[in-house]
Design a protein around this motif. Structure first.
Motif, PDB file in Angstrom:
ATOM      1  N   LEU A 239       0.835  -1.434   0.003  1.00 39.62           N
ATOM      2  CA  LEU A 239      -0.075  -0.058   0.039  1.00 39.62           C
ATOM      3  C   LEU A 239       0.666   1.192   0.038  1.00 39.62           C
ATOM      4  O   LEU A 239       1.662   1.529   0.914  1.00 39.62           O
ATOM      5  N   MET A 240       0.925   2.062  -1.081  1.00 37.58           N
ATOM      6  CA  MET A 240       1.703   3.181  -1.279  1.00 37.58           C
ATOM      7  C   MET A 240       0.879   4.518  -0.949  1.00 37.58           C
ATOM      8  O   MET A 240       1.493   5.543  -0.513  1.00 37.58           O
ATOM      9  N   GLY A 241      -0.500   4.576  -1.198  1.00 37.44           N
ATOM     10  CA  GLY A 241      -1.129   5.711  -1.260  1.00 37.44           C
ATOM     11  C   GLY A 241      -2.488   5.576  -1.169  1.00 37.44           C
ATOM     12  O   GLY A 241      -3.063   4.506  -1.402  1.00 37.44           O
ATOM     13  N   ILE A 242      -3.475   6.805  -1.648  1.00 35.91           N
ATOM     14  CA  ILE A 242      -4.731   6.828  -1.986  1.00 35.91           C
ATOM     15  C   ILE A 242      -5.031   7.916  -2.646  1.00 35.91           C
ATOM     16  O   ILE A 242      -4.536   9.068  -2.693  1.00 35.91           O
ATOM     17  N   VAL A 243      -6.141   7.572  -3.765  1.00 38.10           N
ATOM     18  CA  VAL A 243      -6.407   8.886  -4.399  1.00 38.10           C
ATOM     19  C   VAL A 243      -7.927   8.903  -4.076  1.00 38.10           C
ATOM     20  O   VAL A 243      -8.964   8.035  -4.302  1.00 38.10           O
ATOM     21  N   THR A 244      -8.123  10.263  -3.548  1.00 36.89           N
ATOM     22  CA  THR A 244      -9.419  10.537  -3.256  1.00 36.89           C
ATOM     23  C   THR A 244     -10.242  11.059  -4.324  1.00 36.89           C
ATOM     24  O   THR A 244      -9.943  11.583  -5.189  1.00 36.89           O
ATOM     25  N   VAL A 245     -11.932  11.188  -4.366  1.00 38.13           N
ATOM     26  CA  VAL A 245     -12.816  11.720  -5.181  1.00 38.13           C
ATOM     27  C   VAL A 245     -12.346  13.092  -5.509  1.00 38.13           C
ATOM     28  O   VAL A 245     -12.313  13.440  -6.584  1.00 38.13           O
ATOM     29  N   ASP A 246     -11.913  13.956  -4.544  1.00 43.61           N
ATOM     30  CA  ASP A 246     -11.446  15.452  -4.946  1.00 43.61           C
ATOM     31  C   ASP A 246     -10.525  15.429  -6.016  1.00 43.61           C
ATOM     32  O   ASP A 246     -10.401  16.236  -6.778  1.00 43.61           O
ATOM     33  N   ASP A 247      -9.371  14.508  -5.906  1.00 43.41           N
ATOM     34  CA  ASP A 247      -8.307  14.328  -6.736  1.00 43.41           C
ATOM     35  C   ASP A 247      -8.885  13.938  -8.276  1.00 43.41           C
ATOM     36  O   ASP A 247      -8.350  14.381  -9.222  1.00 43.41           O
ATOM     37  N   VAL A 248      -9.894  12.893  -8.302  1.00 47.87           N
ATOM     38  CA  VAL A 248     -10.433  12.448  -9.456  1.00 47.87           C
ATOM     39  C   VAL A 248     -11.271  13.519 -10.184  1.00 47.87           C
ATOM     40  O   VAL A 248     -11.065  13.798 -11.301  1.00 47.87           O
TER      41      VAL A 248
END
Length: 272
Positions: A239-248
């Protein structure tokens, strides 16, 4: 524009014209950061520079920069002293700070990274190593994860003590080697006996992307599965990170703008 924002905009412009900077600074100190960021969308670069220099709180400056396009953010930071640039960037999520640093001249970007604290600099340099249009380039590394052997009670306690992490939409579960092995919702955590092990209630089929997945594909997955965040793993499933809906949403806005330019026959160079 709402009447409140129009009034703020008119007042700010009037104070700028009069050079009444102490009054403008006092006004900014009483306005919510979201409203300040909204004002910036209607100001030219000269007005933005004046206003930005009058923001005294680094956290507010960071909020404003996060709401602007990264090129403009870099231009606003370039005019102030290096220590203040560093202070503002350290108030931002790493992924937003990276996007702004990418838009700075190479010499300045290197100088800023050298000034920043070792921990921050290492995280940011890691993100800079990924392609800016990939999941690695847009992910946040400030993530919250739980070990699969933990009990529900231990997980809740860990969650209560968590600080400086991206919004917790989902709880990602890892093994002892930080491999992504499952996901939980907050609801699941609160509706089972406290001694239950996470590995016994987690969902093992996790929608995920790798650090080199194109940002468009990330956006498609988030939209297709109607999720608020998606985890990012490396080639070994760590697990390296997370992309959240605001980034999308930012990605979708970028891609839509590019499509419009292409429909108008603009060249690739004109998009840069």
């Amino acid at each position: 524009m709402e009447q409140k924002h129009q009034l703020l905009l008119d007042t700010a412009r009037r104070l700028i014209r009069r050079g009444a900077y102490p009054h403008l600074s006092k006004l900014l100190s009483k306005i919510h950061p979201a409203d300040i960021a909204h004002l910036f969308r209607y100001l030219d670069l000269k007005e933005q520079r004046i206003l930005f220099n009058l923001i005294e709180d680094p956290e507010t400056s960071a909020y404003v920069l996060s709401e602007l396009d990264h090129g403009t953010g870099a231009q606003l930071l370039e005019q102030i002293d290096r220590e203040t640039i560093t202070e503002v960037l350290q108030e931002m999520p790493y992924d937003d700070a990276v996007d702004i640093i990418r838009n700075m001249p190479d010499e300045l970007a290197e100088e800023i990274l050298n000034i920043m604290q070792d921990e921050d600099s290492t995280e940011i340099e890691q993100l800079l190593s990924y392609d800016e249009d990939s999941a690695g380039g847009i992910m946040s590394t400030e993530i919250f994860s739980l070990r699969e052997e933990m009990s529900v009670q231990e997980a809740i306690e860990a969650l209560q003590q968590a600080e400086d992490v991206e919004m917790v939409f989902y709880l990602y579960v890892t093994d002892e080697y930080n491999h992504l092995v499952g996901v939980l919702s907050l609801r699941q955590l609160l509706t089972v006996p406290p001694q239950t092990r996470l590995k016994d209630i987690m969902t093992r089929d996790v929608i995920r992307v790798t650090t080199d997945t194109d940002q468009e594909e990330v956006a498609h997955l988030v939209a297709r599965y109607n999720i608020l965040a998606i985890p990012v793993v490396d080639d070994s499933n760590k697990l390296m990170g997370i992309v959240t809906v605001d980034d999308v949403i930012d990605v979708m806005r970028e891609e839509a703008t590019e499509d419009i330019f292409k429909m108008a026959g603009a060249s690739e160079e004109e998009l840069l």
